[in-house]
Design a protein around this motif. Structure first.
Motif, PDB file in Angstrom:
ATOM      1  N   LEU A  48      24.273  66.216  47.145  1.00  0.00           N
ATOM      2  CA  LEU A  48      24.804  66.867  46.073  1.00  0.00           C
ATOM      3  C   LEU A  48      25.095  68.133  47.070  1.00  0.00           C
ATOM      4  CD1 LEU A  48      21.048  67.472  44.721  1.00  0.00           C
ATOM      5  CD2 LEU A  48      23.265  66.013  43.994  1.00  0.00           C
ATOM      6  N   PHE A  49      24.556  68.750  47.947  1.00  0.00           N
ATOM      7  CA  PHE A  49      25.895  69.271  49.117  1.00  0.00           C
ATOM      8  C   PHE A  49      26.030  69.059  50.394  1.00  0.00           C
ATOM      9  CE2 PHE A  49      22.276  71.547  47.272  1.00  0.00           C
ATOM     10  CZ  PHE A  49      22.663  72.705  46.204  1.00  0.00           C
ATOM     11  N   ASP A  50      27.672  69.809  50.925  1.00  0.00           N
ATOM     12  CA  ASP A  50      27.868  70.021  52.455  1.00  0.00           C
ATOM     13  C   ASP A  50      27.610  70.665  52.898  1.00  0.00           C
ATOM     14  OD1 ASP A  50      29.405  67.390  51.884  1.00  0.00           O
ATOM     15  OD2 ASP A  50      31.311  68.607  50.926  1.00  0.00           O
ATOM     16  N   ARG A  51      27.554  70.769  54.137  1.00  0.00           N
ATOM     17  CA  ARG A  51      26.948  71.620  55.577  1.00  0.00           C
ATOM     18  C   ARG A  51      28.037  71.806  56.206  1.00  0.00           C
ATOM     19  NH1 ARG A  51      22.821  68.658  52.855  1.00  0.00           N
ATOM     20  NH2 ARG A  51      21.076  69.212  52.076  1.00  0.00           N
ATOM     21  N   ASP A  52      28.425  73.061  56.544  1.00  0.00           N
ATOM     22  CA  ASP A  52      29.135  73.043  57.732  1.00  0.00           C
ATOM     23  C   ASP A  52      28.739  74.337  58.694  1.00  0.00           C
ATOM     24  OD1 ASP A  52      30.843  74.923  56.371  1.00  0.00           O
ATOM     25  OD2 ASP A  52      32.493  73.004  55.872  1.00  0.00           O
ATOM     26  N   ARG A  53      30.355  74.883  59.985  1.00  0.00           N
ATOM     27  CA  ARG A  53      29.333  75.727  59.626  1.00  0.00           C
ATOM     28  C   ARG A  53      30.260  77.432  59.150  1.00  0.00           C
ATOM     29  NH1 ARG A  53      31.677  75.053  65.889  1.00  0.00           N
ATOM     30  NH2 ARG A  53      30.342  74.079  66.712  1.00  0.00           N
ATOM     31  N   GLN A  54      31.019  77.005  58.333  1.00  0.00           N
ATOM     32  CA  GLN A  54      31.014  77.570  56.704  1.00  0.00           C
ATOM     33  C   GLN A  54      29.830  78.570  55.735  1.00  0.00           C
ATOM     34  OE1 GLN A  54      33.635  76.015  58.216  1.00  0.00           O
ATOM     35  NE2 GLN A  54      34.606  77.800  59.898  1.00  0.00           N
ATOM     36  N   GLY A  55      29.202  77.136  56.166  1.00  0.00           N
ATOM     37  CA  GLY A  55      28.307  77.178  54.771  1.00  0.00           C
ATOM     38  C   GLY A  55      28.216  75.835  54.478  1.00  0.00           C
ATOM     39  N   VAL A  56      27.790  76.379  52.657  1.00  0.00           N
ATOM     40  CA  VAL A  56      27.102  74.800  52.129  1.00  0.00           C
ATOM     41  C   VAL A  56      28.398  75.362  50.293  1.00  0.00           C
ATOM     42  CG1 VAL A  56      25.079  74.021  50.325  1.00  0.00           C
ATOM     43  CG2 VAL A  56      24.990  75.658  52.600  1.00  0.00           C
ATOM     44  N   SER A  57      28.997  73.899  49.911  1.00  0.00           N
ATOM     45  CA  SER A  57      29.353  73.940  49.227  1.00  0.00           C
ATOM     46  C   SER A  57      28.639  72.520  48.586  1.00  0.00           C
ATOM     47  CB  SER A  57      30.524  73.525  49.943  1.00  0.00           C
ATOM     48  OG  SER A  57      31.351  72.477  50.090  1.00  0.00           O
ATOM     49  N   LEU A  58      28.881  72.558  47.369  1.00  0.00           N
ATOM     50  CA  LEU A  58      28.344  71.456  45.951  1.00  0.00           C
ATOM     51  C   LEU A  58      29.505  69.882  46.521  1.00  0.00           C
ATOM     52  CD1 LEU A  58      27.873  73.429  42.811  1.00  0.00           C
ATOM     53  CD2 LEU A  58      26.423  72.358  43.852  1.00  0.00           C
ATOM     54  N   THR A  59      29.191  69.382  46.520  1.00  0.00           N
ATOM     55  CA  THR A  59      29.981  67.865  47.100  1.00  0.00           C
ATOM     56  C   THR A  59      30.594  67.933  44.703  1.00  0.00           C
ATOM     57  OG1 THR A  59      27.890  66.105  46.099  1.00  0.00           O
ATOM     58  CG2 THR A  59      28.112  67.255  48.727  1.00  0.00           C
ATOM     59  N   PRO A  60      31.118  66.661  45.181  1.00  0.00           N
ATOM     60  CA  PRO A  60      31.605  65.790  43.459  1.00  0.00           C
ATOM     61  C   PRO A  60      30.333  65.307  42.880  1.00  0.00           C
ATOM     62  CG  PRO A  60      33.278  65.137  45.075  1.00  0.00           C
ATOM     63  CD  PRO A  60      32.628  66.002  46.125  1.00  0.00           C
ATOM     64  N   ALA A  61      29.731  64.735  43.074  1.00  0.00           N
ATOM     65  CA  ALA A  61      28.100  64.620  42.292  1.00  0.00           C
ATOM     66  C   ALA A  61      27.316  65.696  42.257  1.00  0.00           C
ATOM     67  CB  ALA A  61      27.292  63.770  43.348  1.00  0.00           C
ATOM     68  N   GLY A  62      26.904  66.684  43.329  1.00  0.00           N
ATOM     69  CA  GLY A  62      26.748  68.391  43.347  1.00  0.00           C
ATOM     70  C   GLY A  62      26.901  69.325  42.165  1.00  0.00           C
ATOM     71  N   SER A  63      28.524  68.857  41.982  1.00  0.00           N
ATOM     72  CA  SER A  63      29.465  69.863  40.395  1.00  0.00           C
ATOM     73  C   SER A  63      28.502  69.529  39.457  1.00  0.00           C
ATOM     74  CB  SER A  63      30.802  69.796  40.943  1.00  0.00           C
ATOM     75  OG  SER A  63      31.336  70.044  42.530  1.00  0.00           O
ATOM     76  N   ARG A  64      28.763  67.874  39.739  1.00  0.00           N
ATOM     77  CA  ARG A  64      28.591  67.525  38.096  1.00  0.00           C
ATOM     78  C   ARG A  64      27.286  67.414  37.805  1.00  0.00           C
ATOM     79  NH1 ARG A  64      31.730  63.500  40.404  1.00  0.00           N
ATOM     80  NH2 ARG A  64      29.539  62.196  41.510  1.00  0.00           N
ATOM     81  N   PHE A  65      26.167  67.195  38.562  1.00  0.00           N
ATOM     82  CA  PHE A  65      25.171  67.323  38.863  1.00  0.00           C
ATOM     83  C   PHE A  65      24.274  68.593  38.733  1.00  0.00           C
ATOM     84  CE2 PHE A  65      20.366  68.464  39.499  1.00  0.00           C
ATOM     85  CZ  PHE A  65      19.582  67.625  38.868  1.00  0.00           C
ATOM     86  N   LEU A  66      25.343  69.950  38.828  1.00  0.00           N
ATOM     87  CA  LEU A  66      25.225  71.809  37.998  1.00  0.00           C
ATOM     88  C   LEU A  66      25.003  71.495  37.068  1.00  0.00           C
ATOM     89  CD1 LEU A  66      24.454  74.437  39.194  1.00  0.00           C
ATOM     90  CD2 LEU A  66      27.137  73.847  39.520  1.00  0.00           C
ATOM     91  N   VAL A  67      26.151  71.061  35.952  1.00  0.00           N
ATOM     92  CA  VAL A  67      26.206  71.503  34.364  1.00  0.00           C
ATOM     93  C   VAL A  67      24.917  70.465  33.729  1.00  0.00           C
ATOM     94  CG1 VAL A  67      26.948  70.763  32.573  1.00  0.00           C
ATOM     95  CG2 VAL A  67      28.382  70.911  35.125  1.00  0.00           C
TER      96      VAL A  67
END
Length: 293
Positions: A48-67
Motif C-alpha cells: 500500500l505504501f512506498d517508503r523512501d528517504r523523502q517520506g511515505v507515498s501511496l502505491t497505485p494499489a494504495g491509491s485505489r484502496f484509499l477511496v
C-alpha cells in the motif's frame, strides 16, 4: 474482514504522509502502527505504501484502496451515530405555564423518582403565548397550560378546573370564612401578581365595587407573593392549586372566574400515545386521573 483499527492506521498514514506522525495521530507507538500496516497489506495481498528517504507515498494499489477505505470509515461512523440515536431515550419536551405552582411539577418528579424512572423531561416555563408559539413550531411536544376554547388544534386534555380565590395568612380574621366580601378586604394590603392571566378581570371586579387596594408587593414571582402572605404582610388572588401550609384559600363573593389546566399537544395524532409517557402519567396522578376530560 478487515479490522476497523487497521483502516484507521492506513488512513492516518495516507493523510499525514508519515508513519511517525500517523502513530501520534492514532495514539499508538510507531512499531505498533507499522505492524498493523504490514498485517493489512498481507490481508489485501498488495503493498500500500512506498517508503523512501523523502517520506511515505501511496502505491497505485494504495491509491485505489484509499477511496474504499474512506467510504468504509464514513459508513462505519454513520452507523455508530444511528445506533446511538436509536438507543438514546427520547426526552419529552414539556412546556409549563408560569402560573402553574412549582409544587405540581415537583410532585410529578417525585413520582418519577419513586418509580425509578430515569428519563426526566426537558421542562421550559413560559406564558400562554410563548407556549402556544413553541407548540406551533414543534419546539415542544406538549404543554401544561390553560385550556381555551380555541385550542382544539392542540388536542387538549383537561386535567383540572380550579377557581381563583383570596389567599390569606392562616391566622387572618377571615381565614375560616366560606367566602368574603370584597369590601371586607379593603384595609388589607395586596400582593399583586403582574403575570396573572386573570389580572384584568380581578382589577375590574374590585374597581366596580369601589375597592382600591393598597399594594405591599408587585411581582411576577408567585413564591414572593406566598412568602408575603405567610408573613402576614398582605393578601392576594391566586388559583386554588397554590393552597399550602400557612395559607387559607377563601372564595370571594360574586367572583366566579375559573380556569382549566390541561395538556396541549404539538401533534394531535400523538396525544393518546403521550398518555403513557411516565411524566405525563405522573402529572395526571398529581391532578387526579378522574379530572382528565
Amino acid at each position: 474482514m478487515i479490522d476497523q483499527y487497521l483502516l484507521r492506521y492506513f488512513l492516518a498514514v495516507a493523510e499525514t504522509g508519515s508513519f511517525s506522525r500517523a502513530a501520534r495521530q492514532v495514539s499508538v507507538t510507531q512499531p505498533t502502527l507499522s505492524t498493523g500496516i504490514a498485517k493489512l497489506e498481507r490481508e489485501l495481498g498488495a503493498r500500500l505504501f512506498d517508503r523512501d528517504r523523502q517520506g511515505v507515498s501511496l502505491t497505485p494499489a494504495g491509491s485505489r484502496f484509499l477511496v474504499r477505505a474512506r467510504r468504509i470509515a464514513a459508513e462505519y461512523a454513520q452507523a455508530l451515530v444511528e445506533i446511538a440515536e436509536a438507543e438514546a431515550p427520547q426526552v419529552l419536551r414539556l412546556g409549563v405555564l408560569a402560573t402553574v405552582p412549582a409544587a405540581i411539577i415537583a410532585r410529578a418528579l417525585e413520582h418519577l423518582r419513586e418509580r425509578g424512572e430515569a428519563n426526566v423531561p426537558e421542562i421550559v416555563s413560559g406564558n400562554e403565548r410563548e407556549l402556544a408559539e413553541r407548540l406551533e413550531r414543534g419546539r415542544l411536544d406538549v404543554a401544561l397550560t390553560l385550556v381555551r376554547g380555541h385550542h382544539a388544534r392542540f388536542a387538549p386534555k383537561v386535567l383540572a378546573r380550579e377557581r381563583y380565590a383570596m389567599v390569606l395568612p392562616a391566622d387572618h380574621p377571615l381565614a375560616g370564612a366560606e367566602e368574603v366580601m370584597p369590601e371586607q378586604l379593603a384595609r388589607d394590603r395586596m400582593a399583586l401578581r403582574r403575570h396573572c392571566e386573570a389580572l384584568p378581570e380581578i382589577n375590574r371586579f374590585f374597581t366596580q365595587r369601589g375597592v382600591r387596594p393598597r399594594f405591599v408587593l408587585k411581582t411576577t414571582s408567585d413564591e414572593q407573593v406566598l412568602a408575603v402572605v405567610r408573613a402576614g404582610a398582605g393578601i392576594g388572588m391566586m388559583p386554588e392549586s397554590f393552597a399550602g401550609p400557612g395559607l387559607a384559600m377563601v372564595a370571594v363573593r360574586d367572583f366566579d372566574l375559573n380556569r382549566e389546566i390541561g395538556l396541549l399537544h404539538a401533534d394531535a395524532s400523538k396525544a393518546e400515545a403521550l398518555r403513557t409517557d411516565p411524566f405525563i402519567a405522573a402529572l395526571r396522578r398529581v391532578y387526579g386521573a378522574g379530572g382528565e376530560r
